[in-house]
Design a protein around this motif. Structure first.
Motif: not given
Length: 225
Positions: A10, A14, A16, A18, A61-63, A115, A220
């Protein structure tokens, strides 16, 4: 048999990721400001990087996966930063005797599958730079152990173009995959696609501002050019 992890990359710009507060971060690229730092944007992944000098500025980032690595830059003018990963605080430092780019500044590769949430906070009034991130994600595999991949054309019935005004004859459609495409010029037009796995969208954009929502999450924005 457990699925082998797949490495996903990423870039720093991106949607994705913030960045908060937004005005505390500067997004650099090769076109606009190659000479704003002693090392230019051409030294970074995809010739972009995001930078702050503000204490307390954060990126989040959340992944979903089992490991993550954050790449940035180091130098004698860089300072401390804090990583909060799933509630655990880890102090790190970007300071180094010589300048380096595209270098790992944080990694954690023994996470439990599932997650995860990561927030990085700049600790000092010194440069803190994000270049890109990679994470190890578990995806479905076929009998050979390779990730299952499918290319789905816009004409596939899994797409629902019935929300809004869509045309199936966009300009220059002969240049598109399978020579097909859908075009919407009315605000609020929506396409719905249901899937399981990791999603990559390829679209031809002519100066629109789009938004995508996955699994009822936050919208988004996606900017065309």
């Amino acid at each position: 048999m457990a699925n082998p992890p797949v490495l996903l990359t990423v870039d720093d710009q991106s949607p994705l990721i913030t960045y908060n507060p937004p005005d505390a971060w500067a997004h650099h690229n090769i076109t606009t400001d190659n000479s704003t730092l002693p090392f230019g944007a051409d030294k970074f992944h995809r010739m972009t990087f995001t930078r702050t000098n503000t204490p307390g500025a954060t990126m989040k980032l959340t992944f979903e996966g089992v490991g993550i690595t954050v790449y940035g830059s180091k130098g004698n003018d860089h300072g401390d930063f804090k990583v909060t990963l799933d509630g655990e605080n880890i102090m790190k430092n970007e300071s180094a005797g010589s300048r380096a780019t595209q270098i790992p500044i944080f990694d954690k590769n023994d996470l439990s599958p599932g997650k995860h949430s990561m927030t990085i906070s700049n600790s000092e009034r010194k440069p803190f730079v994000i270049d890109y991130l990679t994470w190890l994600s578990n995806v479905s595999v076929n009998k050979t152990g390779s990730p299952l991949m499918a290319m789905v054309d816009d004409t596939d019935p899994t797409f629902n173009h019935n929300l809004g005004a869509w045309s199936n004859m966009p300009p220059n459609n002969t240049l598109f995959y399978n020579k097909t495409g859908h075009l919407a010029s009315q605000s609020g037009s929506t396409v719905v696609f249901t899937f399981t796995g990791v999603l990559t969208i390829t679209a031809g954009l002519e100066n629109p501002v789009l938004s995508r929502v996955i699994d009822k999450g936050d919208a988004v924005a996606i900017y065309g050019s």
